[in-house]
Design an enzyme around this catalytic site. Structure first.
Site, PDB file in Angstrom:
ATOM      1  N   ARG A  59       0.839  -1.205   0.000  1.00 58.11           N
ATOM      2  CA  ARG A  59       0.000   0.000   0.000  1.00 58.11           C
ATOM      3  C   ARG A  59       0.873   1.254   0.000  1.00 58.11           C
ATOM      4  NH1 ARG A  59      -1.864   2.053   4.334  1.00 58.11           N
ATOM      5  NH2 ARG A  59      -2.254   0.090   5.407  1.00 58.11           N
ATOM      6  N   TYR A 112     -16.510  16.395 -13.735  1.00 62.20           N
ATOM      7  CA  TYR A 112     -16.892  14.985 -13.750  1.00 62.20           C
ATOM      8  C   TYR A 112     -17.853  14.737 -12.568  1.00 62.20           C
ATOM      9  CZ  TYR A 112     -16.485   9.941 -13.796  1.00 62.20           C
ATOM     10  OH  TYR A 112     -16.761   8.601 -13.840  1.00 62.20           O
ATOM     11  N   ASP A 184      -7.683  18.239 -14.345  1.00 65.40           N
ATOM     12  CA  ASP A 184      -8.055  16.878 -14.741  1.00 65.40           C
ATOM     13  C   ASP A 184      -7.761  16.772 -16.238  1.00 65.40           C
ATOM     14  OD1 ASP A 184      -9.400  14.605 -15.674  1.00 65.40           O
ATOM     15  OD2 ASP A 184     -10.947  14.753 -14.131  1.00 65.40           O
ATOM     16  N   LYS A 209      -9.204   5.788 -18.986  1.00 68.03           N
ATOM     17  CA  LYS A 209      -9.646   6.239 -20.307  1.00 68.03           C
ATOM     18  C   LYS A 209      -8.487   6.141 -21.311  1.00 68.03           C
ATOM     19  CE  LYS A 209     -13.223   7.082 -17.763  1.00 68.03           C
ATOM     20  NZ  LYS A 209     -13.502   8.343 -17.108  1.00 68.03           N
TER      21      LYS A 209
HETATM   22  C1  LIG Z   1     -13.841   8.789 -15.784  1.00 65.83           C
HETATM   23  C2  LIG Z   1     -13.404  10.131 -15.305  1.00 65.83           C
HETATM   24  C3  LIG Z   1     -13.038  10.349 -13.961  1.00 65.83           C
HETATM   25  C4  LIG Z   1     -13.131   9.265 -12.915  1.00 65.83           C
HETATM   26  O1  LIG Z   1     -12.199   8.268 -13.133  1.00 65.83           O
HETATM   27  P1  LIG Z   1     -12.375   6.747 -12.648  1.00 65.83           P
HETATM   28  O2  LIG Z   1     -11.160   6.087 -13.175  1.00 65.83           O
HETATM   29  O3  LIG Z   1     -13.656   6.230 -13.231  1.00 65.83           O
HETATM   30  O4  LIG Z   1     -12.436   6.782 -11.154  1.00 65.83           O
HETATM   31  C5  LIG Z   1     -12.590  11.611 -13.612  1.00 65.83           C
HETATM   32  N1  LIG Z   1     -12.518  12.618 -14.514  1.00 65.83           N
HETATM   33  C6  LIG Z   1     -12.886  12.449 -15.796  1.00 65.83           C
HETATM   34  C7  LIG Z   1     -12.788  13.604 -16.720  1.00 65.83           C
HETATM   35  C8  LIG Z   1     -13.333  11.205 -16.233  1.00 65.83           C
HETATM   36  O5  LIG Z   1     -13.706  11.048 -17.510  1.00 65.83           O
END
Ligand SMILES: *Cc1c(COP(=O)(O)O)cnc(C)c1O
Length: 394
Positions: A59, A112, A184, A209
């Protein structure tokens, strides 16, 4: 160029790993272990005291995960990277580290959904506050900063309408007030956009993604200055515990090797599909960052290498027409998420953005007819034929 002067396409394959130390294994080994044997009680003491480098417990650190963390740090041109079990794991660890009870967070006008959920939770539990603003001008940002503002949190492009925010401009205002800017960068990936190079302080990713790109892992990453990320690593990462597993880290390392190739192909395909959608009689508004008619095109050209793979567009019709359109597709998959090899399509008003009250949602441009398309890596002609056939049935 990244920090050791290798180009992005080389760094994404090599950074942070030396096969010589691993019996020559070209593929990064998966250290599927929870704990590590100490050579002696004294060594255990030194490791716990932080006097000696080395692994203690997965961890807190794992050799496979360390490679991933070094690699993403180099790709984003940051000092240190951290890996998490999800994008939300990364986002929550960073936001909690930067803020305290009663603080204020200034946010871009679209976030998000779960990031919004986290802020709502912090508002209810810790009396924090937040404001959503357009971030179109320095004056607007300056006028909304409060004495208790401890973080500026930005998404660009904003999901799903592809509005852009000028990151260099935001970073300049934030510097005047000594407030960290968190970006982000999920929609662009470091191949298309590097917020730290523009003066921002922390980058967070849903690596689920584009970075992974194969739709088979949930993971998150954060990159920034060593001092802050060291603190995150020893507090909100270690003690909240959203650590990525070694196998997921390995999948991500594997997926990332083709990031530049995939992002170029996603962008090539999206440009082609965008042109077709743009001139189709059943389609009303189309949104894509590298469209010369996009209101934020000047920002796109300045800070994004290419437009990426996400397009939003409105069907000329009703909510029912939008749903009929989705149901009439064949290999294009009706699913949330984005950045996969497969083309994915969804209806934000009833899916990803369904929790937003209708009035606010419409203000954000998320109408009942709006569709979000994550253009995949298939032949663009096949993607278009599938979309066109379903459009023709409306
Ligand atoms: C999918 C997404 C998240 C969250 O990510 P996870 O891997 O599903 O926890 C945060 N910001 C954006 C822009 C996203 O598309």
């Amino acid at each position: 160029m990244t920090k050791d002067n290798k180009r992005f396409e080389t760094t994404v394959i090599h950074e942070g790993y030396d096969a010589k130390n691993m019996h020559g294994s070209i593929s990064t080994p998966i250290f599927q272990t929870s704990t590590y044997e100490f050579e002696s009680a004294q060594q255990g003491e030194r490791r716990f005291a932080g006097e000696e480098e080395g692994y203690v417990y997965s961890r807190i650190g794992n050799p496979t995960v360390s490679v991933l963390e070094k690699r993403i740090a180099a790709l984003e041109n940051g000092e240190r990277g951290l890996a998490f079990s999800s994008g939300m794991g990364a986002i929550s660890a960073i936001i909690i580290a930067l803020t305290k009870a009663n603080d204020h967070i200034l946010c871009s006008s679209g976030l998000y959904g779960c990031t919004f959920g986290l802020l709502t939770l912090m508002k209810e539990k810790y009396n924090m506050s937040y404001d959503f603003i357009s971030m179109d001008t320095k004056e607007e940002i300056r006028s909304r900063i409060k004495p208790e503002t401890s973080c500026i949190y930005v998404e660009t492009p904003i999901n799903p309408t592809m509005k852009l925010i000028d990151l260099k401009m935001v970073a300049e205002v934030a510097k005047e007030h000594d407030i960290p800017v968190v970006v982000d960068n999920t929609f662009s990936s470091p191949y298309l956009q590097r917020p730290l190079d523009l003066g921002c302080d922390v980058v967070v990713h849903s690596a689920t993604k584009y970075l992974n790109g194969h739709g088979d892992v949930i993971a998150g990453l954060a990159v920034g200055k060593k001092e802050l990320l060291d603190e995150v690593s020893m507090t909100t990462q270690k003690d909240i515990g959203g650590m990525i597993g070694p196998f997921d880290a390995w999948l991500l390392l594997r997926g990332m090797k083709t990031l530049p190739l995939r992002m170029d192909r996603h962008s090539d395909n999206a440009e082609k599909i965008f042109d077709k959608l743009h001139s189709h009689p059943k389609v009303k508004n189309t949104y894509y960052p590298h469209d010369a008619n996009h209101p934020d095109y000047a920002i796109a050209k300045k800070q994004m290498k290419r437009g990426g793979g996400v397009i939003a567009f409105e069907i000329d019709g009703t909510k029912e027409s939008a749903q009929t359109f989705l149901n009439d597709l064949s290999f294009v998959k009706v699913a949330v998420s984005l950045g996969d090899a497969e083309t994915l399509i969804e209806h934000p008003a009833t899916m990803t953005h369904a929790v937003i009250p209708e009035e606010e949602r419409l203000q954000m441009g998320i109408t009942d007819q709006l569709i979000r398309l994550s253009v995949g890596l298939e032949a663009w002609e096949d993607i278009w034929e599938d979309l066109e056939l379903a459009l023709s049935k409306l």
